[in-house]
Scaffold this motif. Structure first.
Motif, mmCIF file in Angstrom:
data_model
loop_
_atom_site.group_PDB
_atom_site.id
_atom_site.type_symbol
_atom_site.label_atom_id
_atom_site.label_comp_id
_atom_site.label_asym_id
_atom_site.label_seq_id
_atom_site.Cartn_x
_atom_site.Cartn_y
_atom_site.Cartn_z
ATOM 1 N N TYR A 61 37.305 62.884 60.290
ATOM 2 C CA TYR A 61 36.375 61.929 60.866
ATOM 3 C C TYR A 61 34.942 62.299 60.503
ATOM 4 N N ALA A 62 34.089 61.287 60.595
ATOM 5 C CA ALA A 62 32.653 61.500 60.409
ATOM 6 C C ALA A 62 31.917 60.602 61.397
ATOM 7 N N ILE A 63 30.781 61.079 61.839
ATOM 8 C CA ILE A 63 29.924 60.283 62.725
ATOM 9 C C ILE A 63 29.091 59.356 61.855
ATOM 10 N N ILE A 64 28.988 58.113 62.264
ATOM 11 C CA ILE A 64 28.111 57.152 61.591
ATOM 12 C C ILE A 64 26.754 57.237 62.289
ATOM 13 N N ARG A 65 25.721 57.432 61.503
ATOM 14 C CA ARG A 65 24.384 57.626 62.055
ATOM 15 C C ARG A 65 23.442 56.529 61.574
ATOM 16 N N ALA A 66 22.553 56.098 62.451
ATOM 17 C CA ALA A 66 21.484 55.171 62.071
ATOM 18 C C ALA A 66 20.222 56.000 61.868
ATOM 19 N N VAL A 67 19.628 55.840 60.695
ATOM 20 C CA VAL A 67 18.400 56.546 60.334
ATOM 21 C C VAL A 67 17.379 55.457 59.974
ATOM 22 N N PRO A 68 16.706 54.885 60.981
ATOM 23 C CA PRO A 68 15.877 53.704 60.728
ATOM 24 C C PRO A 68 14.694 53.949 59.793
ATOM 25 N N ARG A 69 14.188 55.159 59.796
ATOM 26 C CA ARG A 69 13.092 55.513 58.883
ATOM 27 C C ARG A 69 13.522 56.766 58.140
ATOM 28 N N VAL A 70 14.180 56.549 57.014
ATOM 29 C CA VAL A 70 14.806 57.636 56.265
ATOM 30 C C VAL A 70 13.821 58.756 55.971
ATOM 31 N N GLU A 71 12.573 58.401 55.704
ATOM 32 C CA GLU A 71 11.580 59.421 55.356
ATOM 33 C C GLU A 71 11.303 60.383 56.508
ATOM 34 N N ARG A 72 11.570 59.967 57.745
ATOM 35 C CA ARG A 72 11.338 60.838 58.902
ATOM 36 C C ARG A 72 12.564 61.682 59.255
ATOM 37 N N GLY A 73 13.734 61.241 58.841
ATOM 38 C CA GLY A 73 14.952 62.006 59.094
ATOM 39 C C GLY A 73 15.465 61.942 60.518
ATOM 40 N N GLU A 74 14.884 61.099 61.368
ATOM 41 C CA GLU A 74 15.344 60.978 62.753
ATOM 42 C C GLU A 74 16.537 60.030 62.794
ATOM 43 N N LEU A 75 17.491 60.330 63.677
ATOM 44 C CA LEU A 75 18.704 59.526 63.690
ATOM 45 C C LEU A 75 19.304 59.444 65.084
ATOM 46 N N ILE A 76 20.187 58.458 65.245
ATOM 47 C CA ILE A 76 21.035 58.381 66.432
ATOM 48 C C ILE A 76 22.462 58.133 65.953
ATOM 49 N N ASN A 77 23.424 58.606 66.726
ATOM 50 C CA ASN A 77 24.828 58.350 66.424
ATOM 51 C C ASN A 77 25.172 56.931 66.854
ATOM 52 N N VAL A 78 25.817 56.178 65.953
ATOM 53 C CA VAL A 78 26.143 54.784 66.253
ATOM 54 C C VAL A 78 27.622 54.461 66.051
ATOM 55 N N GLY A 79 28.420 55.434 65.685
ATOM 56 C CA GLY A 79 29.836 55.169 65.503
ATOM 57 C C GLY A 79 30.572 56.367 64.951
ATOM 58 N N VAL A 80 31.881 56.185 64.815
ATOM 59 C CA VAL A 80 32.753 57.207 64.243
ATOM 60 C C VAL A 80 33.745 56.495 63.328
ATOM 61 N N ILE A 81 33.988 57.107 62.177
ATOM 62 C CA ILE A 81 35.024 56.639 61.262
ATOM 63 C C ILE A 81 36.102 57.716 61.230
ATOM 64 N N LEU A 82 37.366 57.315 61.362
ATOM 65 C CA LEU A 82 38.471 58.267 61.418
ATOM 66 C C LEU A 82 39.542 57.843 60.431
#
Length: 125
Positions: free
Chosen positions: A7-28
């Motif tokens: 599995y891997a966590i799906i992450r949203a990185v709205p401003r890629v240049e800043r590297g900040e993210l939130i977890n938004v899903g999981v793929i298994l």
């Protein structure tokens, strides 16, 4: 009997240049049971805290496309022609987009679908 899965966590990185993210899903993916699915949950408040101008509709649509691609539905595009393992590797490959998969992890479970639900509750919600 417990069966191995990846599995891997799906992450949203709205401003890629800043590297900040939130977890938004999981793929298994479970090769032995020929199972692959993604479950997603977008916490809009968290995402907007990182980027008040985030395209919520676009991100929701992209998350839906991950779910469709995993399921191999008619809207899955060219990915539906791939074997599940190929599709999983393609989805979790590193990329510099708003939606990214984190590192792949391994686990053991009796029921991969129930395990996916558990991981989403634990890691995303």
């Amino acid at each position: 009997m417990r069966i191995p899965y990846e599995y891997a966590i799906i992450r949203a990185v709205p401003r890629v240049e800043r590297g900040e993210l939130i977890n938004v899903g999981v793929i298994l993916y479970c090769q032995r049971l020929d199972f692959m699915a993604a479950r997603t949950h977008l916490h809009e408040g968290r995402l907007l805290a990182l980027d008040p101008n985030a395209d919520l509709d676009g991100i929701r649509a992209s998350l839906k496309s991950w779910e469709i691609t995993c399921a191999g539905g008619a809207d899955g595009g060219a990915a539906r022609e791939m074997k599940l393992g190929e599709r999983f590797r393609w989805l979790v490959a590193p990329r510099s987009t708003i939606l990214q998969a984190g590192p792949v992890h391994m686990g053991l479970a009796v029921d991969p679908s129930a395990e996916l639900d558990r991981l989403v509750e634990l890691l995303v919600r």
